[in-house]
Design an enzyme around this catalytic site. Structure first.
Site, PDB file in Angstrom:
ATOM      1  N   LYS A 190       0.892  -1.269  -0.024  1.00 57.59           N
ATOM      2  CA  LYS A 190       0.181   0.121   0.207  1.00 57.59           C
ATOM      3  C   LYS A 190       1.099   1.050   0.173  1.00 57.59           C
ATOM      4  CE  LYS A 190      -1.592   2.906   2.802  1.00 57.59           C
ATOM      5  NZ  LYS A 190      -1.681   4.221   2.064  1.00 57.59           N
ATOM      6  N   GLU A 265       9.646   0.645  10.823  1.00 54.95           N
ATOM      7  CA  GLU A 265      10.836   1.578  10.736  1.00 54.95           C
ATOM      8  C   GLU A 265       9.992   3.026  10.886  1.00 54.95           C
ATOM      9  OE1 GLU A 265      12.812   4.428   9.490  1.00 54.95           O
ATOM     10  OE2 GLU A 265      12.739   3.665   7.502  1.00 54.95           O
ATOM     11  N   CYS A 299      13.736  10.366   7.612  1.00 52.07           N
ATOM     12  CA  CYS A 299      13.550   9.924   8.899  1.00 52.07           C
ATOM     13  C   CYS A 299      14.698   9.812   9.878  1.00 52.07           C
ATOM     14  CB  CYS A 299      13.003   8.196   8.812  1.00 52.07           C
ATOM     15  SG  CYS A 299      13.623   7.462   7.831  1.00 52.07           S
ATOM     16  N   GLU A 400       9.557  15.201  15.698  1.00 56.18           N
ATOM     17  CA  GLU A 400      10.040  15.099  14.317  1.00 56.18           C
ATOM     18  C   GLU A 400       9.048  16.121  13.690  1.00 56.18           C
ATOM     19  OE1 GLU A 400       8.894  11.565  12.197  1.00 56.18           O
ATOM     20  OE2 GLU A 400      11.058  11.474  11.744  1.00 56.18           O
TER      21      GLU A 400
HETATM   22  P1  NAP Z   1       2.059   8.213   8.225  1.00 53.99           P
HETATM   23  O1  NAP Z   1       0.387   8.551   8.568  1.00 53.99           O
HETATM   24  O2  NAP Z   1       2.627   7.260   9.457  1.00 53.99           O
HETATM   25  O3  NAP Z   1       1.939   7.495   6.774  1.00 53.99           O
HETATM   26  C1  NAP Z   1       2.753   6.307   6.531  1.00 53.99           C
HETATM   27  C2  NAP Z   1       2.077   5.145   5.805  1.00 53.99           C
HETATM   28  O4  NAP Z   1       1.096   4.645   6.582  1.00 53.99           O
HETATM   29  C3  NAP Z   1       0.824   5.910   4.701  1.00 53.99           C
HETATM   30  O5  NAP Z   1       0.962   4.653   3.796  1.00 53.99           O
HETATM   31  C4  NAP Z   1      -0.488   5.921   5.512  1.00 53.99           C
HETATM   32  O6  NAP Z   1      -1.348   6.080   4.610  1.00 53.99           O
HETATM   33  C5  NAP Z   1      -0.404   4.605   6.193  1.00 53.99           C
HETATM   34  N1  NAP Z   1      -1.376   4.678   7.412  1.00 53.99           N
HETATM   35  C6  NAP Z   1      -1.744   5.870   8.068  1.00 53.99           C
HETATM   36  N2  NAP Z   1      -2.654   5.696   9.061  1.00 53.99           N
HETATM   37  C7  NAP Z   1      -2.857   4.187   9.132  1.00 53.99           C
HETATM   38  C8  NAP Z   1      -3.388   3.536   9.984  1.00 53.99           C
HETATM   39  N3  NAP Z   1      -4.208   3.824  10.578  1.00 53.99           N
HETATM   40  N4  NAP Z   1      -3.395   1.958   9.526  1.00 53.99           N
HETATM   41  C9  NAP Z   1      -2.322   1.666   8.479  1.00 53.99           C
HETATM   42  N5  NAP Z   1      -1.695   2.577   7.724  1.00 53.99           N
HETATM   43  C10 NAP Z   1      -1.849   3.863   8.136  1.00 53.99           C
HETATM   44  O7  NAP Z   1       2.624   9.315   8.175  1.00 53.99           O
HETATM   45  P2  NAP Z   1       2.057  10.920   7.424  1.00 53.99           P
HETATM   46  O8  NAP Z   1       0.806  11.284   8.118  1.00 53.99           O
HETATM   47  O9  NAP Z   1       1.973  10.654   6.013  1.00 53.99           O
HETATM   48  O10 NAP Z   1       3.155  11.800   7.999  1.00 53.99           O
HETATM   49  C11 NAP Z   1       2.862  12.322   9.316  1.00 53.99           C
HETATM   50  C12 NAP Z   1       4.583  12.338  10.040  1.00 53.99           C
HETATM   51  O11 NAP Z   1       5.143  11.122  10.077  1.00 53.99           O
HETATM   52  C13 NAP Z   1       5.503  13.292   9.303  1.00 53.99           C
HETATM   53  O12 NAP Z   1       5.452  14.420   9.528  1.00 53.99           O
HETATM   54  C14 NAP Z   1       6.713  12.472   9.757  1.00 53.99           C
HETATM   55  O13 NAP Z   1       6.840  13.070  11.058  1.00 53.99           O
HETATM   56  C15 NAP Z   1       6.437  11.030   9.960  1.00 53.99           C
HETATM   57  N6  NAP Z   1       6.835  10.275   8.703  1.00 53.99           N
HETATM   58  C16 NAP Z   1       7.927   9.484   9.076  1.00 53.99           C
HETATM   59  C17 NAP Z   1       8.327   8.626   7.855  1.00 53.99           C
HETATM   60  C18 NAP Z   1       9.450   7.888   7.933  1.00 53.99           C
HETATM   61  O14 NAP Z   1      10.420   7.592   7.058  1.00 53.99           O
HETATM   62  N7  NAP Z   1       9.970   7.180   9.224  1.00 53.99           N
HETATM   63  C19 NAP Z   1       7.647   8.888   6.511  1.00 53.99           C
HETATM   64  C20 NAP Z   1       6.759   9.579   6.583  1.00 53.99           C
HETATM   65  C21 NAP Z   1       6.231  10.418   7.639  1.00 53.99           C
HETATM   66  P3  NAP Z   1      -1.921   7.156   3.819  1.00 53.99           P
HETATM   67  O15 NAP Z   1      -1.746   7.276   2.484  1.00 53.99           O
HETATM   68  O16 NAP Z   1      -3.524   7.582   4.205  1.00 53.99           O
HETATM   69  O17 NAP Z   1      -1.191   8.527   4.525  1.00 53.99           O
END
Ligand code: NAP
Ligand code: MG
Length: 496
Positions: A190, A265, A299, A400
């Site tokens: 996904k 991760e 990250c 973060e």
């Molecule tokens: P996120 O919500 O953690 O998104 C990462 C992935 O998880 C996306 O594919 C997302 O789907 C999915 N996801 C979200 N909620 C979920 C749930 N309840 N169950 C299963 N999968 C789920 O991250 P974000 O909202 O895009 O970003 C928010 C913050 O996360 C950023 O500002 C940053 O601090 C952190 N982040 C960290 C990394 C990393 O590499 N460690 C990468 C991205 C973000 P969607 O397509 O709906 O978003």
């Protein structure tokens, strides 16, 4: 914009389709619900393409077909053939490198130089590297009682649900798919809602390479629907997740019900520590790329820059000067060093943190605001920002931000650097800059993080394990350690 004229015809064609469909059972299909969502060009805020919006029903279809492939034809494919398959995928990525780089930049916003020289080649390399492992996964014979022959088999885990973020869309797909396939698993990927396009194009290349129907399914959609359906599905054997610590914790809780295997991760707030005896030019370069690469949406970004007190002010001023000189612009412009953030949401999140920082007493030496220069108003541009007057207990130093924002913090001595560096909930990575070899060794050991870079920053390679201590997650991707995530061990006892 001129850049649009330089787009490869294949890219134009790919985004022009009325709906980019999802990959289930080797076919490109619409969502069962018929729903679609938009993906946006972060440089302009304009809709780039419409994409099928998968949800629980599509995930269920994908899990059924994946399970069938796993129990059936895929289990009979010889490891040598899996090796060839993964190498063919690497070659196809390389053959379509420019097209994939442009598509990545359009969807994510990142500078084309980064897509071309980092994301795409590293994705190809990941498939090639794990291709090499496919026929080298061995078991052991065990020294049991001589009236038995006891051996171990290293077997695939089964149906893997892989949920990835938007910061390195193609590369994260490669990190997930390549080791899983090398070990003989089947996958449901996904992609992030913000950046589904390169994963979908990769899906076409996987079919071209000969990946059998059902072995890789790619279901774009939203986290709480499509993502959560994977997390909860009783016939998914493993979840591999990269993203926020918040969602990682949610996945950890939700998978307790089915006890599927999980690797996470997650986020980071990595310390990058500059001692006064370091090669200053190299340290400055490492500090800049450590935090501004990919607009800071990394990250393992070195977002807490600890500088030895006697050097702190001068280093921070010089860094601000260099940051202010970085060329910000649309990712497709080859001169761009720093592009837009990925989305409106991320723009609000990052500028929200800049306001918080101000209230806490941090001072922007440069940047500190959205870039709204003419032509950029509709894009999600934030100026590269250097914050001084930061204490390690402020929110801008603890949470973060995931944007082009660095907090420069002074330290007294080695002990203080390690103490402050480790004073975080995260533990993904760290940097140390010094000419003193003994100190480099001491600090590398003392820092609680999954990766420590000495006199360099941000290097990642398919051969070196990557993952977090503490709330940065568990499990190690890349290197031979990723094979542990995608295999399980069976003991077989035979009476002789
Ligand atoms: P996120 O919500 O953690 O998104 C990462 C992935 O998880 C996306 O594919 C997302 O789907 C999915 N996801 C979200 N909620 C979920 C749930 N309840 N169950 C299963 N999968 C789920 O991250 P974000 O909202 O895009 O970003 C928010 C913050 O996360 C950023 O500002 C940053 O601090 C952190 N982040 C960290 C990394 C990393 O590499 N460690 C990468 C991205 C973000 P969607 O397509 O709906 O978003
Ligand atoms: Mg997009």
């Amino acid at each position: 914009m001129q850049a649009a004229e330089r787009l490869e015809p294949a890219v134009q064609k790919f985004v022009a389709a009325p709906v980019r469909t999802m990959l289930i059972d080797g076919r490109w299909v619409e969502a069962a619900s018929g729903r679609t969502f938009e993906t946006v060009n972060p440089a302009t805020g304009e809709v780039l393409a419409r994409v099928a919006e998968g949800d629980a029903e599509d995930i269920d279809r994908a899990v059924k077909t994946a399970r069938k492939a796993f129990e059936g034809p895929w289990s009979k494919v010889a490891p040598n053939e899996r090796e060839r398959l993964l190498i063919r995928i690497a070659e196809l990525i390389e053959a379509h490198a420019e097209e994939l780089a442009q598509l990545e930049t359009l969807d994510n916003g990142k500078a084309i130089n980064e897509s071309r020289h980092v994301d795409v080649p590293a994705a190809a390399e990941t498939f090639r590297y794990y291709g090499g492992w496919a026929n080298k996964l061995t078991g052991e014979t065990n020294p049991s009682d001589p009236s038995f022959f006891t051996f171990t088999l290293r077997e695939p885990v089964g149906v893997c649900g892989q949920i990835i973020p938007w910061n390195f869309p193609l590369l994260m797909a490669a990190w997930k798919l390549a080791p899983a396939l090398a070990c003989g698993n089947v996958c449901i990927l996904k992609p992030a809602e913000q950046t589904p396009l390169t994963a979908l194009r990769l899906g076409e290349l996987l079919l071209e390479a000969g990946v059998p129907a059902g072995v890789v399914n790619i279901v774009p959609g939203y986290g709480p629907t499509a993502g959560m359906a994977l997390v909860k599905h009783p016939h998914v054997d493993k979840i591999a997740f990269t993203g926020s610590t918040e969602v990682g914790k949610l996945i950890h809780r939700e998978t307790a019900a089915t006890l599927k295997k999980v690797s996470l991760e997650l986020g980071g707030k990595s310390p990058n520590i500059v001692f006064a005896d370091a090669d200053m030019e190299a340290a400055m370069q490492g500090a800049l790329t450590g935090v501004f690469f990919n607009q800071g949406q990394v990250c393992c970004a070195g977002t807490r820059l600890f500088v030895e007190a006697k050097l702190h002010d001068e280093f921070a001023q010089q860094m601000a000067k260099l940051a202010a000189g970085m060329k910000q612009g649309p990712g497709l412009d080859p001169e761009t060093q720093i592009g837009p953030l990925v989305s409106q949401e991320q723009l609000e999140r990052v500028t929200g943190y800049l306001d918080i920082g101000k209230k806490e007493g941090a001072k922007s030496l440069t940047g500190g605001e959205r870039n709204t220069q003419s032509g950029y108003e509709k894009g999600y541009f934030v100026k590269p920002t250097v914050l001084a007057n930061v204490k390690n207990d402020m929110r801008v130093a603890r949470e973060e931000i995931f944007g082009p924002v660095v907090a420069v913090i002074p330290f007294k001595d080695e002990h203080d650097a390690v103490l402050q560096g480790n004073d975080t909930l995260y533990g993904l990575a760290a940097g140390v800059w010094t000419r003193d070899v003994s100190r480099a060794h001491r600090v590398a050991r003392a820092i609680k993080a999954g990766t420590v870079w000495v006199n360099c920053y941000g290097l990642i390679d398919a051969t070196a394990p990557f993952g977090g201590y503490k709330e940065s997650g568990y499990g190690r991707e890349l290197g031979r350690y990723a094979l542990d995530l995608y295999t399980q061990v069976k003991s077989v006892w035979m009476r002789v």
